[in-house]
Write a protein that holds these residues in place. Structure first.
Motif, PDB file in Angstrom:
ATOM      1  N   THR A 296      57.642  63.069  85.928  1.00 37.64           N
ATOM      2  CA  THR A 296      57.878  63.725  84.608  1.00 37.64           C
ATOM      3  C   THR A 296      59.066  64.039  84.110  1.00 37.64           C
ATOM      4  O   THR A 296      59.900  64.498  82.902  1.00 37.64           O
ATOM      5  CB  THR A 296      56.347  63.988  84.071  1.00 37.64           C
ATOM      6  OG1 THR A 296      55.494  62.662  84.615  1.00 37.64           O
ATOM      7  CG2 THR A 296      56.306  64.065  82.387  1.00 37.64           C
TER       8      THR A 296
ATOM      9  N   TRP B 160      62.480  62.419  83.221  1.00 39.52           N
ATOM     10  CA  TRP B 160      61.754  62.102  82.151  1.00 39.52           C
ATOM     11  C   TRP B 160      62.170  62.587  81.197  1.00 39.52           C
ATOM     12  O   TRP B 160      62.954  61.980  79.857  1.00 39.52           O
ATOM     13  CB  TRP B 160      61.271  60.964  82.023  1.00 39.52           C
ATOM     14  CG  TRP B 160      61.318  59.539  83.061  1.00 39.52           C
ATOM     15  CD1 TRP B 160      60.779  59.893  83.886  1.00 39.52           C
ATOM     16  CD2 TRP B 160      62.369  58.674  83.117  1.00 39.52           C
ATOM     17  NE1 TRP B 160      60.970  58.522  84.989  1.00 39.52           N
ATOM     18  CE2 TRP B 160      62.372  57.789  83.781  1.00 39.52           C
ATOM     19  CE3 TRP B 160      63.375  58.904  82.510  1.00 39.52           C
ATOM     20  CZ2 TRP B 160      62.664  56.995  84.720  1.00 39.52           C
ATOM     21  CZ3 TRP B 160      64.347  57.039  82.183  1.00 39.52           C
ATOM     22  CH2 TRP B 160      63.897  56.630  84.042  1.00 39.52           C
TER      23      TRP B 160
ATOM     24  N   GLN C 157      57.870  71.348  88.855  1.00 40.90           N
ATOM     25  CA  GLN C 157      57.530  70.041  87.788  1.00 40.90           C
ATOM     26  C   GLN C 157      56.732  71.169  86.892  1.00 40.90           C
ATOM     27  O   GLN C 157      56.308  71.075  85.306  1.00 40.90           O
ATOM     28  CB  GLN C 157      56.863  69.257  88.046  1.00 40.90           C
ATOM     29  CG  GLN C 157      56.202  67.614  87.106  1.00 40.90           C
ATOM     30  CD  GLN C 157      56.236  66.931  87.493  1.00 40.90           C
ATOM     31  OE1 GLN C 157      57.309  66.105  87.283  1.00 40.90           O
ATOM     32  NE2 GLN C 157      55.355  66.298  87.882  1.00 40.90           N
TER      33      GLN C 157
ATOM     34  N   ALA D  95      52.112  65.805  79.121  1.00 37.37           N
ATOM     35  CA  ALA D  95      52.098  65.617  80.294  1.00 37.37           C
ATOM     36  C   ALA D  95      51.609  66.605  81.511  1.00 37.37           C
ATOM     37  O   ALA D  95      51.513  66.178  82.568  1.00 37.37           O
ATOM     38  CB  ALA D  95      54.107  65.553  80.925  1.00 37.37           C
TER      39      ALA D  95
ATOM     40  N   SER E 279      48.439  65.667  82.373  1.00 42.42           N
ATOM     41  CA  SER E 279      48.404  64.107  83.042  1.00 42.42           C
ATOM     42  C   SER E 279      48.453  64.522  84.397  1.00 42.42           C
ATOM     43  O   SER E 279      48.366  63.789  85.111  1.00 42.42           O
ATOM     44  CB  SER E 279      49.275  62.842  82.605  1.00 42.42           C
ATOM     45  OG  SER E 279      48.727  62.317  81.646  1.00 42.42           O
TER      46      SER E 279
END
Length: 119
Positions: A2, A5, A60, A110, A113
């Motif tokens: 994620t 992107w 992340q 994100a 998720s």
């Protein structure tokens, strides 16, 4: 994944701001671009590129948290700019506040998720 992107999307956005921002802003404003407008657009485009690079250097989860925080603060700062500057800059402050709010929302979603899938 994620984070990658979002970094790619932010990089594309930053390059687009650098490539087309001055012309689009000038047309929206209805006057020739001056040094202030060019400086504002350049700083904004470079900010997005720098943030995309920063996101790739962090884990992340941390990248999403830091990115959302940066964008939320930026969005709020643009609301302050809207309230305190001349009419000439108000449209830019509103547009930038909405864009930064959108980036913050994407990163928060994100992160949620990611939390759902990691248990």
């Amino acid at each position: 994944m994620t984070r990658t992107w979002l970094s790619i999307a932010r990089s594309v956005y930053g390059v687009a701001v650098l490539a087309f921002g001055t012309r689009l802003s000038s047309e929206a404003e209805g006057r020739e671009a001056d040094w202030e407008l060019r400086a504002f657009v350049t700083a904004l485009g470079l900010r997005h590129l720098a943030q995309a690079l920063l996101m790739q250097r962090l884990s992340q989860r941390r990248a999403l948290k830091v990115g959302a925080g940066i964008d939320a603060v930026h969005s709020l700062s643009m609301a302050t700019v809207f309230a305190s500057v001349s009419r000439r800059w108000r449209w830019a402050a509103v547009a930038d506040a909405f864009a930064a709010g959108g980036w913050a929302t994407l990163q928060i979603r994100a992160l949620r998720s990611l939390s759902m899938f990691s248990g």
